[in-house]
Design an enzyme around this catalytic site. Sequence first.
Site, mmCIF file in Angstrom:
data_model
loop_
_atom_site.group_PDB
_atom_site.id
_atom_site.type_symbol
_atom_site.label_atom_id
_atom_site.label_comp_id
_atom_site.label_asym_id
_atom_site.label_seq_id
_atom_site.Cartn_x
_atom_site.Cartn_y
_atom_site.Cartn_z
ATOM 1 C CB THR A 55 -0.943 -0.019 1.216
ATOM 2 O OG1 THR A 55 -1.576 -1.291 1.275
ATOM 3 C CG2 THR A 55 -1.989 1.062 1.110
ATOM 4 C CE LYS A 82 13.525 13.375 19.033
ATOM 5 N NZ LYS A 82 13.749 14.616 18.261
ATOM 6 N NE ARG A 104 -1.808 -0.204 6.085
ATOM 7 C CZ ARG A 104 -1.511 -1.250 5.317
ATOM 8 N NH1 ARG A 104 -0.507 -2.046 5.633
ATOM 9 N NH2 ARG A 104 -2.211 -1.504 4.231
ATOM 10 C CG HIS A 132 -6.881 -1.777 3.014
ATOM 11 N ND1 HIS A 132 -6.434 -0.690 2.287
ATOM 12 C CD2 HIS A 132 -5.836 -2.638 3.066
ATOM 13 C CE1 HIS A 132 -5.169 -0.890 1.937
ATOM 14 N NE2 HIS A 132 -4.786 -2.074 2.392
#
Length: 316
Positions: A55, A82, A104, A132
């Site tokens: 994808t 972080k 995604r 999807h």
Amino acid sequence: MKHLLSSHDLSVDEIVGILDVADHMAEINTRSLPKVPALRGKTIASVFFEDSTRTRLSFETAAKRLSADVMTFMASSSSLNKGESLRDTIETLSAMGVDAMVIRHKSSGVPLTMTQWTDAVVINAGDGWHQHPTQGLLDAYTVTREFGTKDSLSGRSIAIVGDIKHSRVARSNIDIFRRLGAHVVVVAPPALLPKNIESWGVEVRNTIDDVVGEVDALYMLRMQLERMDSSIVPKLTEYCALYSLTPERAARMGSGAILMHPGPINRGVELIVDPTDVPGSRILKQVTNGVNVRMAVLFTLLGSGATTVLQQGGES
Ligand code: CP
């Protein structure tokens, strides 16, 4: 349609329209210089918080072939490590001037939430178990072009075998296949069927042997081992006995029937046969079509709408 978050966002006419545009893109992809200036000046960010090969790379290839600039966000090397939040990450990318974000995420609904944090077009490249949509479109393109029935799958039967419950591909594909007129059969152990499967408008069969010689397309799903606890499928050998495609079962596929799989394949689980030994396998054709269809999606959402630009050559 500003965003593409779900297959349900698309009417049948819009689905057929995107597949028609994908035919133009397939022609472009046969040229010695497969590039057109359709999205010159646009910036498309691929924003993947979950692993992907097909994808992400096909969207990035699609964007480049339309002459867009591509920004790749890698979650594993980003400031998420972080402690930066998802919202701050999306707002930061957006502030750099992005026209579309292809996202995604492992959590269902994140692409929808993102639309509150950015003015960019948001394209769902897979969210949790939810959807999807571009996989559904590329698979519909593959089946319709295989059977030469451009706008319809009427009269065709498609069996989707495996882990329906955890599969965003199953949700998008069943919706699109059914609305194009296909008869969809699902084959899975009860533990891998959603509780409300009766409301999905599909036929339920018990083993792959019930369908393998009957259907026009056999669509094997990947076992979503990362999305289930081991108690759901306690013995993979028992699963394979009833649901895997073996060489013997592949030999019983109907004449002209095709084999599909969204990838990545768990070899030895859903496919015990080598797909290159199955004449009807269209698994790599799905990958090729993924570029055509994702070019069509980007062009539809971000382009001017004038298909004349697709006749032009791109920059070298
Ligand atoms: N079919 C699919 O979504 O594959 P990737 O996970 O490799 O993108």
